[in-house]
Write an enzyme that holds these catalytic residues in place. Structure first.
Site, PDB file in Angstrom:
ATOM      1  N   PHE A  94       0.883  -1.099   0.069  1.00 52.29           N
ATOM      2  CA  PHE A  94       0.118   0.167  -0.001  1.00 52.29           C
ATOM      3  C   PHE A  94       0.961   1.298   0.065  1.00 52.29           C
ATOM      4  O   PHE A  94       2.016   1.172   0.583  1.00 52.29           O
ATOM      5  CB  PHE A  94      -0.914  -0.149   1.471  1.00 52.29           C
ATOM      6  CG  PHE A  94      -1.903  -0.791   1.162  1.00 52.29           C
ATOM      7  CD1 PHE A  94      -3.318  -0.431   0.878  1.00 52.29           C
ATOM      8  CD2 PHE A  94      -1.901  -2.455   1.561  1.00 52.29           C
ATOM      9  CE1 PHE A  94      -4.352  -1.225   0.688  1.00 52.29           C
ATOM     10  CE2 PHE A  94      -2.917  -3.154   1.150  1.00 52.29           C
ATOM     11  CZ  PHE A  94      -4.416  -2.528   0.895  1.00 52.29           C
ATOM     12  N   VAL A  96       2.126   4.757   1.109  1.00 55.59           N
ATOM     13  CA  VAL A  96       1.957   5.598   2.573  1.00 55.59           C
ATOM     14  C   VAL A  96       0.966   6.270   2.891  1.00 55.59           C
ATOM     15  O   VAL A  96       0.343   6.062   3.956  1.00 55.59           O
ATOM     16  CB  VAL A  96       3.502   6.535   2.562  1.00 55.59           C
ATOM     17  CG1 VAL A  96       3.500   7.181   4.039  1.00 55.59           C
ATOM     18  CG2 VAL A  96       4.617   5.707   2.066  1.00 55.59           C
ATOM     19  N   TYR A 193       3.322  -4.102   5.579  1.00 58.59           N
ATOM     20  CA  TYR A 193       4.328  -4.567   4.446  1.00 58.59           C
ATOM     21  C   TYR A 193       5.719  -5.116   5.274  1.00 58.59           C
ATOM     22  O   TYR A 193       6.054  -6.167   4.932  1.00 58.59           O
ATOM     23  CB  TYR A 193       4.875  -3.556   3.660  1.00 58.59           C
ATOM     24  CG  TYR A 193       5.942  -3.845   2.653  1.00 58.59           C
ATOM     25  CD1 TYR A 193       5.232  -4.420   1.428  1.00 58.59           C
ATOM     26  CD2 TYR A 193       7.289  -3.483   2.920  1.00 58.59           C
ATOM     27  CE1 TYR A 193       6.336  -4.792   0.511  1.00 58.59           C
ATOM     28  CE2 TYR A 193       8.070  -3.963   1.841  1.00 58.59           C
ATOM     29  CZ  TYR A 193       7.769  -4.467   0.812  1.00 58.59           C
ATOM     30  OH  TYR A 193       8.648  -4.834  -0.317  1.00 58.59           O
ATOM     31  N   VAL A 230      14.150   0.411  -5.405  1.00 56.71           N
ATOM     32  CA  VAL A 230      14.106   0.400  -6.842  1.00 56.71           C
ATOM     33  C   VAL A 230      12.929   1.018  -7.491  1.00 56.71           C
ATOM     34  O   VAL A 230      11.971   1.095  -7.142  1.00 56.71           O
ATOM     35  CB  VAL A 230      13.947  -1.235  -7.197  1.00 56.71           C
ATOM     36  CG1 VAL A 230      14.076  -1.235  -8.954  1.00 56.71           C
ATOM     37  CG2 VAL A 230      15.151  -2.111  -6.727  1.00 56.71           C
TER      38      VAL A 230
HETATM   39  P1  NAP Z   1       5.922  -3.484  -8.726  1.00 60.88           P
HETATM   40  O1  NAP Z   1       6.375  -2.921  -9.792  1.00 60.88           O
HETATM   41  O2  NAP Z   1       4.594  -3.424  -8.150  1.00 60.88           O
HETATM   42  O3  NAP Z   1       5.537  -5.000  -9.232  1.00 60.88           O
HETATM   43  C1  NAP Z   1       5.005  -6.093  -8.631  1.00 60.88           C
HETATM   44  C2  NAP Z   1       4.634  -7.301  -9.570  1.00 60.88           C
HETATM   45  O4  NAP Z   1       4.031  -8.046  -8.626  1.00 60.88           O
HETATM   46  C3  NAP Z   1       3.842  -6.858 -10.684  1.00 60.88           C
HETATM   47  O5  NAP Z   1       4.025  -7.389 -11.741  1.00 60.88           O
HETATM   48  C4  NAP Z   1       2.269  -7.199 -10.168  1.00 60.88           C
HETATM   49  O6  NAP Z   1       1.282  -7.710 -10.986  1.00 60.88           O
HETATM   50  C5  NAP Z   1       2.770  -8.794  -9.314  1.00 60.88           C
HETATM   51  N1  NAP Z   1       1.561  -9.258  -8.551  1.00 60.88           N
HETATM   52  C6  NAP Z   1       0.966  -8.628  -7.449  1.00 60.88           C
HETATM   53  N2  NAP Z   1       0.185  -9.344  -6.870  1.00 60.88           N
HETATM   54  C7  NAP Z   1       0.382 -10.588  -7.811  1.00 60.88           C
HETATM   55  C8  NAP Z   1      -0.290 -11.837  -7.439  1.00 60.88           C
HETATM   56  N3  NAP Z   1      -1.312 -12.145  -6.635  1.00 60.88           N
HETATM   57  N4  NAP Z   1       0.051 -12.873  -8.334  1.00 60.88           N
HETATM   58  C9  NAP Z   1       0.771 -12.591  -9.170  1.00 60.88           C
HETATM   59  N5  NAP Z   1       1.654 -11.499  -9.242  1.00 60.88           N
HETATM   60  C10 NAP Z   1       1.244 -10.409  -8.549  1.00 60.88           C
HETATM   61  O7  NAP Z   1       6.769  -3.899  -7.734  1.00 60.88           O
HETATM   62  P2  NAP Z   1       8.283  -4.060  -7.539  1.00 60.88           P
HETATM   63  O8  NAP Z   1       8.990  -2.998  -6.915  1.00 60.88           O
HETATM   64  O9  NAP Z   1       8.878  -4.802  -8.872  1.00 60.88           O
HETATM   65  O10 NAP Z   1       8.387  -5.400  -6.458  1.00 60.88           O
HETATM   66  C11 NAP Z   1       8.850  -6.643  -6.852  1.00 60.88           C
HETATM   67  C12 NAP Z   1       9.092  -7.293  -5.657  1.00 60.88           C
HETATM   68  O11 NAP Z   1      10.363  -6.694  -4.840  1.00 60.88           O
HETATM   69  C13 NAP Z   1       8.000  -7.435  -4.587  1.00 60.88           C
HETATM   70  O12 NAP Z   1       7.968  -8.670  -3.664  1.00 60.88           O
HETATM   71  C14 NAP Z   1       8.469  -6.093  -3.424  1.00 60.88           C
HETATM   72  O13 NAP Z   1       8.181  -6.284  -2.218  1.00 60.88           O
HETATM   73  C15 NAP Z   1      10.068  -6.276  -3.460  1.00 60.88           C
HETATM   74  N6  NAP Z   1      10.709  -5.016  -3.001  1.00 60.88           N
HETATM   75  C16 NAP Z   1      10.683  -3.947  -3.938  1.00 60.88           C
HETATM   76  C17 NAP Z   1      11.425  -3.030  -3.546  1.00 60.88           C
HETATM   77  C18 NAP Z   1      11.616  -1.568  -4.485  1.00 60.88           C
HETATM   78  O14 NAP Z   1      12.071  -0.777  -3.911  1.00 60.88           O
HETATM   79  N7  NAP Z   1      10.884  -1.483  -5.610  1.00 60.88           N
HETATM   80  C19 NAP Z   1      12.285  -2.990  -2.271  1.00 60.88           C
HETATM   81  C20 NAP Z   1      12.253  -4.194  -1.662  1.00 60.88           C
HETATM   82  C21 NAP Z   1      11.457  -5.194  -2.161  1.00 60.88           C
HETATM   83  P3  NAP Z   1       0.291  -6.785 -11.716  1.00 60.88           P
HETATM   84  O15 NAP Z   1       0.860  -5.785 -12.556  1.00 60.88           O
HETATM   85  O16 NAP Z   1      -0.860  -7.502 -12.065  1.00 60.88           O
HETATM   86  O17 NAP Z   1      -0.280  -5.938 -10.358  1.00 60.88           O
END
Ligand code: NAP
Length: 276
Positions: A94, A96, A193, A230
């Protein structure tokens, strides 16, 4: 049945997952599956890679939907007799300033990040072939959230004997405590989270232990990691890393050489094992 090695990335139609698929298409000798809950968004992402001269395959996978997970499992079993690399990347957060009640945020966030990831593991881990690699994308936030827990909870989450059932019980209790408005009193930090990612990190430690106990001879390496901060839809444009940079640690763990005996059961960021 195909003997080709196969790699799978959950939630890979965009963001870090997409960049992981992109890197695996270049570096992994075998079939790479870009998966998405929405087939339209998934196919579009595959086409984008094709435009870059990269070949990824697509399969639908919604980690919130047990039926979707099981039909993908059956597909992998039938077509390849298992899989070699699994990257559990799919996740939600979610914003902030979201005004949804904290209890709703807790339930929805835990549903995908913890329970969905666990369901994928329950169905797919038994199919991971010898010398396979499993990467669970957690977050540094799991470490800060852990420090925000009561001493009693910290001890449980750091325990080397905690079971998966006990972890599930704790994650369920967090959601229930938020509904009763007692999560603070019960020793939980104020981040849904963060708690969901504590769940992912601790689950990884438990799963690695189980692999040691039950499949020692299979040399499977399983770790949790943080990609860094990221620039994606989740973290926004101010984050410091590009998605490609964010993919580096998960890809490093997914492609550990077959003679590596570690890292295993660790929390890794910037390719370095961190203390839990
Ligand atoms: P993002 O751009 O929001 O991408 C998230 C991805 O997960 C999207 O492809 C989304 O699909 C998919 N997703 C969400 N719910 C799903 C479900 N029920 N089944 C299958 N796919 C689903 O986020 P991101 O930053 O790339 O994050 C990727 C991972 O890295 C996450 O686990 C996040 O917590 C972790 N992470 C990110 C950061 C950062 O700074 N970005 C830092 C630490 C950890 P839709 O397009 O359909 O929504």
């Amino acid at each position: 049945m195909s003997n080709v090695p196969v790699a799978v990335v959950t939630g890979s139609n965009k963001g870090i997952g997409f960049a992981i698929v992109q890197a695996l298409c270049k570096q992994f000798q075998g079939d790479v599956y870009l998966t998405a809950r929405d087939p339209g968004r998934g196919q579009e992402a595959v086409a984008k890679l094709q435009g870059e001269g990269l070949r990824a395959l697509f399969h639908q996978l919604d980690i919130d939907d047990l039926q979707s997970i099981r039909s993908f499992r059956d597909f992998l079993k039938e077509k390849y007799g298992g899989l070699n690399v699994l990257v559990n990347n799919a996740g939600i957060a979610f914003k902030v300033h979201d005004t949804a009640p904290f209890a709703v945020q807790a339930e929805v966030t835990l549903k995908t990040n913890f329970f969905g990831t666990r369901n994928v593991c329950t169905e797919l881990l038994p199919l991971v072939k010898p010398y396979g690699k499993v990467v669970n994308v957690s977050s540094m936030v799991s470490c800060s959230a852990l420090r925000g827990c009561s001493q009693e909870l910290q001890q449980k989450f750091r325990s080397d004997t905690i079971t998966e059932d006990e972890l599930v019980e704790l994650m369920t209790k967090f959601v229930e405590d938020t509904k009763k408005g007692v999560h603070g009193k019960e020793g939980w930090p104020n981040t849904a989270y963060g708690v969901s990612k504590i769940g992912v990190t601790v689950l990884s430690r438990i799963q690695a232990r189980m692999l040691n106990e039950k499949r020692k001879g299979d040399h499977i390496l399983l770790n949790a990691c943080c990609p860094g901060w990221v620039r994606t839809d989740m973290a926004g444009p101010k984050a410091t890393k590009s998605p490609e940079e964010g993919a580096e640690t998960p890809v490093y763990l997914a492609l550990l050489p077959s003679d590596a005996d570690g890292p295993h059961g660790q929390f890794v960021s910037e390719k370095i094992v961190r203390a839990w």
